[in-house]
Every structure is written in C-alpha cells, then in structure tokens.
Scaffold this motif. Structure first.
Motif, short mmCIF file in Angstrom:
data_model
loop_
_atom_site.label_atom_id
_atom_site.label_comp_id
_atom_site.label_asym_id
_atom_site.label_seq_id
_atom_site.Cartn_x
_atom_site.Cartn_y
_atom_site.Cartn_z
N ARG A 1 0.86 -1.20 0.00
CA ARG A 1 0.00 0.00 0.00
C ARG A 1 0.88 1.23 0.00
O ARG A 1 1.66 1.43 0.93
CB ARG A 1 -0.86 0.09 1.26
N LEU A 2 0.73 2.05 -1.02
CA LEU A 2 1.51 3.28 -1.10
C LEU A 2 0.56 4.47 -1.18
O LEU A 2 -0.18 4.61 -2.17
CB LEU A 2 2.41 3.26 -2.35
N PRO A 3 0.55 5.34 -0.17
CA PRO A 3 -0.34 6.50 -0.22
C PRO A 3 0.15 7.53 -1.23
O PRO A 3 1.37 7.68 -1.42
CB PRO A 3 -0.30 7.05 1.22
N GLY A 4 -0.81 8.22 -1.86
CA GLY A 4 -0.44 9.24 -2.83
C GLY A 4 -1.64 10.04 -3.27
O GLY A 4 -2.68 10.02 -2.61
N ARG A 5 -1.48 10.71 -4.39
CA ARG A 5 -2.56 11.53 -4.94
C ARG A 5 -2.68 11.24 -6.43
O ARG A 5 -1.67 11.09 -7.12
CB ARG A 5 -2.23 13.01 -4.71
N LEU A 6 -3.93 11.09 -6.87
CA LEU A 6 -4.14 10.74 -8.27
C LEU A 6 -3.82 11.95 -9.15
O LEU A 6 -4.28 13.05 -8.87
CB LEU A 6 -5.60 10.30 -8.46
N ARG A 7 -3.00 11.71 -10.16
CA ARG A 7 -2.60 12.84 -10.99
C ARG A 7 -3.35 12.81 -12.31
O ARG A 7 -4.41 13.41 -12.42
CB ARG A 7 -1.08 12.81 -11.21
N ALA A 8 -2.89 12.08 -13.26
CA ALA A 8 -3.56 12.05 -14.57
C ALA A 8 -4.41 10.79 -14.66
O ALA A 8 -4.09 9.77 -14.06
CB ALA A 8 -2.51 12.06 -15.67
N LEU A 9 -5.51 10.88 -15.42
CA LEU A 9 -6.42 9.73 -15.56
C LEU A 9 -6.95 9.69 -16.99
O LEU A 9 -7.50 10.68 -17.47
CB LEU A 9 -7.57 9.88 -14.56
N ALA A 10 -6.75 8.56 -17.66
CA ALA A 10 -7.29 8.40 -19.00
C ALA A 10 -7.64 6.94 -19.21
O ALA A 10 -6.82 6.06 -18.95
CB ALA A 10 -6.27 8.85 -20.05
N ASP A 11 -8.87 6.67 -19.66
CA ASP A 11 -9.33 5.29 -19.92
C ASP A 11 -9.14 4.38 -18.70
O ASP A 11 -8.79 3.22 -18.84
CB ASP A 11 -8.58 4.68 -21.12
N GLY A 12 -9.33 4.94 -17.52
CA GLY A 12 -9.24 4.12 -16.31
C GLY A 12 -7.83 3.91 -15.80
O GLY A 12 -7.63 3.37 -14.72
N VAL A 13 -6.83 4.32 -16.59
CA VAL A 13 -5.44 4.17 -16.14
C VAL A 13 -4.95 5.52 -15.63
O VAL A 13 -5.23 6.56 -16.23
CB VAL A 13 -4.54 3.67 -17.30
#
Ligand code: ADP
Ligand code: MG
Length: 360
Positions: free
Chosen positions: A243-255
């Motif tokens: 488990r690595l905590p972080g922040r979602l940056r870019a998102l395209a097609d679910g990836v």
C-alpha cells in the motif's frame, strides 16, 4: 438465470442499541449447488449471518428467502438447514452412528430407513466402518467428518459450516478442504462456509463474499476477488498487497498516474469514482513488482529472504515507505542488502483505491 436457492434481502441485525450493527443491510444470493464462502476478520458478522439463516437469531430488518419462502421467523427445526460448527458438538455418550442418526430420529424417520441413511452418510465421509465407535475414539479430522455426515444426513437444501476446520492442524485442514470440495461436487450440495482464512476461501469457494464491519464489501469468484478487489480493504485482506499512499494525478481510460507521498510517480488502474487530485492508495501485489524496470522508482534492498520457491525482497523507498516483492528463484542475481535497485510494475497490475474507508 435460475432463481437463487437462498436470498438475503436488506438483512440487518444489531445485538443492542449501544453496539454498532453486527450486520447492515446484507443483500446476498446463493445459487443452488453453490459453495459460497463468507470471509472476513473476527467480528465482521459471519457467524451472525449463519445464525440468522439457521434460526438461532432474528433479524431486525429484512427478509431471508429459501426457495422463495421467507424463513426469517420460522423456528430452527422447521427450516431444515444442516449446521457444522468449529467445535464438532458431537454427543460424547452416543456412538458415531447414533450421532449421525440423531437428526433423522428428531424428524421421525423410521428405524430401518435411518440405518440405511446413516450408512450412506458415513460412506460419503469415508468412515464406513466407524459407526460403533464413540467420538473420543476418533481423531479430530474423523470427528469433523462425523459432524459433516450428521449435517448432511437429512439432505438439507443448504449446509452451513462455521469455521469447521479452525481446530485442525495445517495438514489435516488441507486434507479436509479437499474432502469438503469433493463432497460438494459429488453431491451437488449448496454450502455456506464461514472462514477468516483467505487462503482457505480461495481454495474452496465457487464465490467469496467478503464482509467487514457487518457490511458486504464484494462478492465474486476467487480469481476476481484476488485480481480485481473492489476496495482497499478487500485488496489488503485477500492475499498480500503493498500500500503506497499518494494523490491521483492524470487519468485516461481508467489508467492513472499516482504521485506518491514519498516522491515519484507510479502507474495504476484507477478504481471507479476516483478523480484527479483525490487522495488514494496505490496497491500492488508482491509478485507483480519487477526489478530493473525502466523509468521505475529508486529503491534500496533492505533484506532478501530465500523462501524455497521464490525470494522475498524487502525494499525501502525514498520517503520512508517499505514494499515487498517476490522474485522467482534463478531469474536474476539476488541484490545484496543496501544495493540500489529500480522497481516498477505495469499499470494493469496495480490499483488506485479511494484512501478513506469505503462506506456503503
Ligand atoms: P464473526 O463471526 O465474523 O467473528 P460475529 O457475527 O460473531 O462475527 O459478530 C459480529 C459482531 O456482533 C461482533 O461485534 C460481536 O461482538 C457481536 N456479537 C456477536 N454475537 C453477539 C451476541 N450474542 N451478543 C452481543 N453481541 C454479539
Ligand atoms: Mg464467528
């Protein structure tokens, strides 16, 4: 699709106003002939679910349908459900055959038919010659087989098993798992099986229902639970996961790309509902972590443990996070403790989940 044999509809149960609900609005279907496992940590509501089904507890709300009929308020003996508990609960003063005959006697089955059915049930659990013994003269595994025979002898529509192998040692447990699967297949029984052991659930089940805090988190076949967990709890409870905590940056097609709190970016498939900017947990299984990944994260090897069929690597990431990786034996020279490595994974092999605990 066939109507389910068994159906929980918004079933809730609380043992007192001061306590959190033991079970909250459970919706669950069990198909005829299915072996469904209830999997969850201690206190998650597994036994409560079985008690409600067997009739030893009443729900506060909801319906429990067996073949379309609401049985939630019928007394236990009118439900015709077989139950096997962790402690075998055999009657010590009765012989094995008398123990197995007990549910038939309680149902008024005539003596000659009783004898034939008991013989058949003991045959099924591979104890044909043990009818005259007392429980104390049998091993733990044999006693558990007798308990199984007793639960099945009146051919109930559903057999409930509450951690039936919890008291057995590992080798015997594996043998009995094999036995239970075999019985299930040969007899086409519908079984609801409770365990807190995720490996046991993966081995036995047609489908697994994961419970936590009285709530159903996911219900799916073992492979889907392992490969496609619904949330961070399921991902961490079934199999091992980093488990690595972080922040979602870019998102395209679910990836997505996750900016890790400890520094660096890493790819993952994003759970539904996450948006760029959201705090998240990146989870990746040890067997999916690869060394020497181009564009990967810098890490230091803390420890390499030989495990026979693989090598277990403990890795220190910048920012203080730790990870575990499994490396197949003989594919690459094992790094030495203190050595710098580059680690990475395919986006498809990691998941980004909502960081907050999921509430339904
Ligand atoms: P599990 O079988 O998953 O360990 P249980 O269904 O036994 O969980 O328990 C769910 C919750 O309900 C727990 O918090 C437990 O302490 C509580 N509970 C279970 N049985 C009773 C009872 N008879 N009286 C009061 N609380 C209970
Ligand atoms: Mg329990």
């Amino acid at each position: 699709m066939d109507a389910p044999l068994l159906r929980f509809e918004r079933v809730s149960k609380s043992y007192g106003a001061a306590q959190p609900a033991a079970l909250s609005a459970l919706d669950l279907n069990v198909a005829r002939g299915e072996l469904l496992t209830l999997l969850g940590p201690s206190g998650s509501g597994k036994t409560t679910t079985l008690m409600l089904l067997a009739g030893f507890e009443l729900p506060d709300q909801g319906r429990i349908l067996l073949e379309g009929r609401d049985i939630a308020r019928l007394p236990p003996h009118r439900r015709g459900i077989g139950v096997v508990f962790q402690s075998y609960a055999l009657f010590p003063h009765m012989t094995v055959a008398e123990n197995v005959a007990f549910p038939l006697e309680a149902r008024g089955i005539p003596r000659t038919e009783r004898a034939a059915r008991v013989a058949r049930a003991l045959e099924m659990v591979r104890l044909p010659a043990m009818g005259d013994r007392r429980p104390a003269q049998l091993s733990g595994g044999q006693q558990q087989r007798v308990a199984l025979a007793r639960a099945m002898v009146f051919e109930p529509p559903v057999v409930l098993l509450d951690e039936p192998l919890g008291a057995l040692d590992k080798a015997l447990r594996e043998e009995m798992q094999h036995e239970i699967r075999g019985l299930h297949r040969r007899l086409g029984l519908t079984m609801l099986y409770v365990t807190h052991d995720q490996a046991e659930a993966l081995t036995l089940s047609d489908r697994i229902a994961v419970l936590a805090g009285g709530r159903l988190r996911q219900v799916a076949p073992p492979r889907a639970i392992y490969d496609d967990p619904a949330d961070a709890f399921v991902a961490g409870f079934v199999g091992e996961n980093n488990r690595l905590p972080g922040r979602l940056r870019a998102l395209a097609d679910g990836v997505c790309t996750v900016a890790l709190d400890g520094g660096g970016d890493a790819p993952a498939r994003a759970a539904p509902g996450l948006s760029p900017g959201d705090a998240c947990l990146l989870m990746v299984r040890p067997e999916r972590v690869v060394l020497d990944a181009p564009g990967g994260l810098p890490a230091t090897l803390a420890e390499a443990l030989f495990q026979g069929d693989h090598i277990r690597l403990r890795l220190a990431l910048p920012g203080g996070a730790e990870m575990v990786a499994r490396q197949p034996v003989g594919t690459r020279a094992v790094p030495a403790p203190g050595e710098a490595v580059t680690i990475g994974w395919q986006a498809e092999d990691a998941r980004a989940f909502r960081a907050a605990p999921v509430t339904v």
